[in-house]
Design an enzyme around this catalytic site. Structure first.
Site, PDB file in Angstrom:
ATOM      1  N   SER A 155     -34.286  25.786   5.442  1.00  0.00           N
ATOM      2  CA  SER A 155     -33.198  26.156   6.100  1.00  0.00           C
ATOM      3  C   SER A 155     -34.009  27.036   6.972  1.00  0.00           C
ATOM      4  O   SER A 155     -35.125  27.609   7.003  1.00  0.00           O
ATOM      5  CB  SER A 155     -31.845  26.029   5.080  1.00  0.00           C
ATOM      6  OG  SER A 155     -31.554  27.536   6.137  1.00  0.00           O
ATOM      7  N   TYR A 167     -30.076  33.706  -0.847  1.00  0.00           N
ATOM      8  CA  TYR A 167     -30.769  32.353  -0.028  1.00  0.00           C
ATOM      9  C   TYR A 167     -31.631  31.812   0.698  1.00  0.00           C
ATOM     10  O   TYR A 167     -32.626  30.963   0.898  1.00  0.00           O
ATOM     11  CB  TYR A 167     -28.793  31.848   0.920  1.00  0.00           C
ATOM     12  CG  TYR A 167     -29.444  30.664   1.295  1.00  0.00           C
ATOM     13  CD1 TYR A 167     -29.364  29.352   0.228  1.00  0.00           C
ATOM     14  CD2 TYR A 167     -29.212  30.342   2.450  1.00  0.00           C
ATOM     15  CE1 TYR A 167     -29.212  28.088   0.831  1.00  0.00           C
ATOM     16  CE2 TYR A 167     -29.185  29.142   3.038  1.00  0.00           C
ATOM     17  CZ  TYR A 167     -29.868  27.799   2.348  1.00  0.00           C
ATOM     18  OH  TYR A 167     -29.300  26.654   2.788  1.00  0.00           O
TER      19      TYR A 167
HETATM   20  P1  NDP Z   1     -22.754  20.561   0.634  1.00  0.00           P
HETATM   21  O1  NDP Z   1     -21.713  22.239  -0.286  1.00  0.00           O
HETATM   22  O2  NDP Z   1     -21.944  19.491   1.092  1.00  0.00           O
HETATM   23  O3  NDP Z   1     -23.556  19.797  -0.524  1.00  0.00           O
HETATM   24  C1  NDP Z   1     -24.273  20.640  -1.176  1.00  0.00           C
HETATM   25  C2  NDP Z   1     -24.122  18.782  -2.755  1.00  0.00           C
HETATM   26  O4  NDP Z   1     -25.123  20.051  -3.315  1.00  0.00           O
HETATM   27  C3  NDP Z   1     -22.894  18.493  -3.334  1.00  0.00           C
HETATM   28  O5  NDP Z   1     -23.370  17.510  -3.346  1.00  0.00           O
HETATM   29  C4  NDP Z   1     -22.977  19.425  -4.574  1.00  0.00           C
HETATM   30  O6  NDP Z   1     -22.981  18.722  -5.803  1.00  0.00           O
HETATM   31  C5  NDP Z   1     -25.072  19.804  -4.690  1.00  0.00           C
HETATM   32  N1  NDP Z   1     -25.301  20.315  -6.024  1.00  0.00           N
HETATM   33  C6  NDP Z   1     -24.664  22.085  -5.808  1.00  0.00           C
HETATM   34  N2  NDP Z   1     -25.125  22.356  -6.638  1.00  0.00           N
HETATM   35  C7  NDP Z   1     -25.339  21.484  -7.721  1.00  0.00           C
HETATM   36  C8  NDP Z   1     -26.420  20.769  -9.175  1.00  0.00           C
HETATM   37  N3  NDP Z   1     -26.262  23.040  -9.833  1.00  0.00           N
HETATM   38  N4  NDP Z   1     -26.241  20.831  -9.109  1.00  0.00           N
HETATM   39  C9  NDP Z   1     -26.479  19.129  -8.887  1.00  0.00           C
HETATM   40  N5  NDP Z   1     -26.267  19.033  -7.296  1.00  0.00           N
HETATM   41  C10 NDP Z   1     -25.304  20.012  -6.931  1.00  0.00           C
HETATM   42  O7  NDP Z   1     -23.500  21.634   1.204  1.00  0.00           O
HETATM   43  P2  NDP Z   1     -25.159  20.707   2.219  1.00  0.00           P
HETATM   44  O8  NDP Z   1     -24.782  19.163   2.620  1.00  0.00           O
HETATM   45  O9  NDP Z   1     -25.040  21.658   3.792  1.00  0.00           O
HETATM   46  O10 NDP Z   1     -26.058  21.082   1.504  1.00  0.00           O
HETATM   47  C11 NDP Z   1     -27.114  19.744   0.921  1.00  0.00           C
HETATM   48  C12 NDP Z   1     -28.157  21.309   1.533  1.00  0.00           C
HETATM   49  O11 NDP Z   1     -28.201  21.329   2.910  1.00  0.00           O
HETATM   50  C13 NDP Z   1     -28.639  22.253   0.348  1.00  0.00           C
HETATM   51  O12 NDP Z   1     -29.918  22.745  -0.367  1.00  0.00           O
HETATM   52  C14 NDP Z   1     -28.348  23.841   1.825  1.00  0.00           C
HETATM   53  O13 NDP Z   1     -28.775  24.673   1.293  1.00  0.00           O
HETATM   54  C15 NDP Z   1     -28.330  22.731   2.824  1.00  0.00           C
HETATM   55  N6  NDP Z   1     -28.529  23.060   4.432  1.00  0.00           N
HETATM   56  C16 NDP Z   1     -27.599  23.124   4.352  1.00  0.00           C
HETATM   57  C17 NDP Z   1     -27.030  23.421   5.925  1.00  0.00           C
HETATM   58  C18 NDP Z   1     -25.887  24.133   5.987  1.00  0.00           C
HETATM   59  O14 NDP Z   1     -25.687  24.717   7.182  1.00  0.00           O
HETATM   60  N7  NDP Z   1     -24.774  22.694   5.592  1.00  0.00           N
HETATM   61  C19 NDP Z   1     -28.216  24.170   7.035  1.00  0.00           C
HETATM   62  C20 NDP Z   1     -29.455  23.884   6.118  1.00  0.00           C
HETATM   63  C21 NDP Z   1     -29.537  23.797   4.924  1.00  0.00           C
HETATM   64  P3  NDP Z   1     -22.010  18.948  -7.054  1.00  0.00           P
HETATM   65  O15 NDP Z   1     -21.064  20.191  -6.599  1.00  0.00           O
HETATM   66  O16 NDP Z   1     -20.658  17.547  -6.878  1.00  0.00           O
HETATM   67  O17 NDP Z   1     -22.819  18.985  -7.741  1.00  0.00           O
HETATM   68  C1  8X3 Z   2     -27.499  27.254   6.127  1.00  0.00           C
HETATM   69  C2  8X3 Z   2     -27.830  28.029   7.253  1.00  0.00           C
HETATM   70  O1  8X3 Z   2     -27.577  29.600   9.061  1.00  0.00           O
HETATM   71  O2  8X3 Z   2     -26.341  30.373   7.264  1.00  0.00           O
HETATM   72  O3  8X3 Z   2     -29.236  27.143   5.657  1.00  0.00           O
HETATM   73  O4  8X3 Z   2     -28.766  29.118   6.753  1.00  0.00           O
HETATM   74  S1  8X3 Z   2     -27.636  29.041   7.590  1.00  0.00           S
END
Ligand code: NDP
Ligand code: 8X3
Length: 253
Positions: free
Chosen positions: A139, A152
């Protein structure tokens, strides 16, 4: 034989969009996440066009991760790409007011979960060798501090450095490693972070143009599809309407 991608967190956001993007290109899918009903729905959606194996998995459970990898059916045993995507942010308030459990949950998922899955899948990627890929979803928060980022952002800094260090060790194996570091992207991320506060999520993504899950899925697919002699170490991807802010300065009233 089609290529195989192993995706964590395939039940939502980037992970689900990545499953769809790789399926469109004919890859076989190993889809994991905790919410099995969503895995089944995705298998229903994509299973007619490509082979799909699902496994309900909490990435923080090392034993369960090792078991899921050991139980992969033969058609999914050769893995070409691992997308370490599962992750979450909690407690956007200042560090001094956060419950310790929230910090532990982020560490257990974003750090421990990522190393659990990497450790279990790596032998298979090494067998594949040349052209195999590990994509770790970091991120901008791993590079740029901001208020409420506390554990985070620190966990995503781990993702970056772990990715770089893996590169050093895997240099002669043909296995590539990339830290993809997105900026603000509209998924369920903020709903999770705010404990289900839809208004907070709408406010964050409203009146601007955030990235979409499909934007990041496209970058993941692109990195995995590059010729095998190319490794992108880190790809920071933000919306055009996101940039850095100035240092904060605390002043006397
Ligand atoms: P979502 O919340 O839409 O998806 C998160 C996913 O992670 C879900 O499929 C969830 O599945 C899974 N997850 C969470 N905890 C667990 C666990 N303990 N075991 C297995 N699976 C898990 O968020 P995003 O798609 O945005 O996030 C995906 C990645 O991208 C993350 O690593 C996040 O930090 C990163 N990210 C997101 C950004 C944003 O602005 N959206 C920007 C930068 C990075 P389930 O709950 O079914 O287990
Ligand atoms: C998720 C993006 O800007 O909320 O990693 O940290 S931000």
């Amino acid at each position: 034989m089609s290529k195989v991608v192993f995706i964590t967190g395939a039940t939502s956001g980037f992970g689900r969009a990545t499953a769809r993007r790789f399926a469109a290109a004919g890859w076989s899918l190993i889809l994991t996440g905790r919410r099995v009903e969503r895995l089944l729905a995705l298998q229903d959606e994509l299973g007619a066009s490509v082979p799909v194996h699902i496994a309900q998995l909490d990435v923080s459970d090392a034993e369960a991760v090792a078991h899921a990898v050991a139980q992969l059916p033969p058609a999914f045993a050769r893995i070409d790409a691992l997308v370490n995507n599962a992750g979450l942010a909690l407690a956007p308030q200042p560090a001094q007011t956060v419950a310790l459990q929230d910090w532990h949950t982020m560490i257990d998922t974003n750090i421990t979960g990522l190393v659990n899955v990497t450790h279990a899948v790596l032998p298979k990627l090494l067998e594949t060798g040349q052209g195999a890929s590990i994509i770790n979803i970091g991120s901008v928060a791993g590079e740029w501090p901001y208020p409420g980022g506390h554990v985070y952002g620190a966990s995503k800094a781990f993702v970056k450095q772990f990715s770089y260090n893996l590169r050093c060790d895997l240099i002669a194996t043909g296995v590539r490693v990339t830290d993809i570091a997105p900026g603000i992207a509209e998924t369920e991320f903020t709903l999770v972070r705010t404990n289900g506060n839809q208004a907070a999520s709408d406010a964050l993504y409203g009146s601007t143009t955030p990235l979409t899950a499909e934007d990041i899925a496209e970058q993941i697919f692109y990195v995995c599809s590059l010729p095998s002699h190319i490794n992108i170490n880190r790809l920071e991807v933000v919306p055009t309407r996101q940039a850095w802010a100035a240092y904060a300065i605390d002043r006397d009233n």
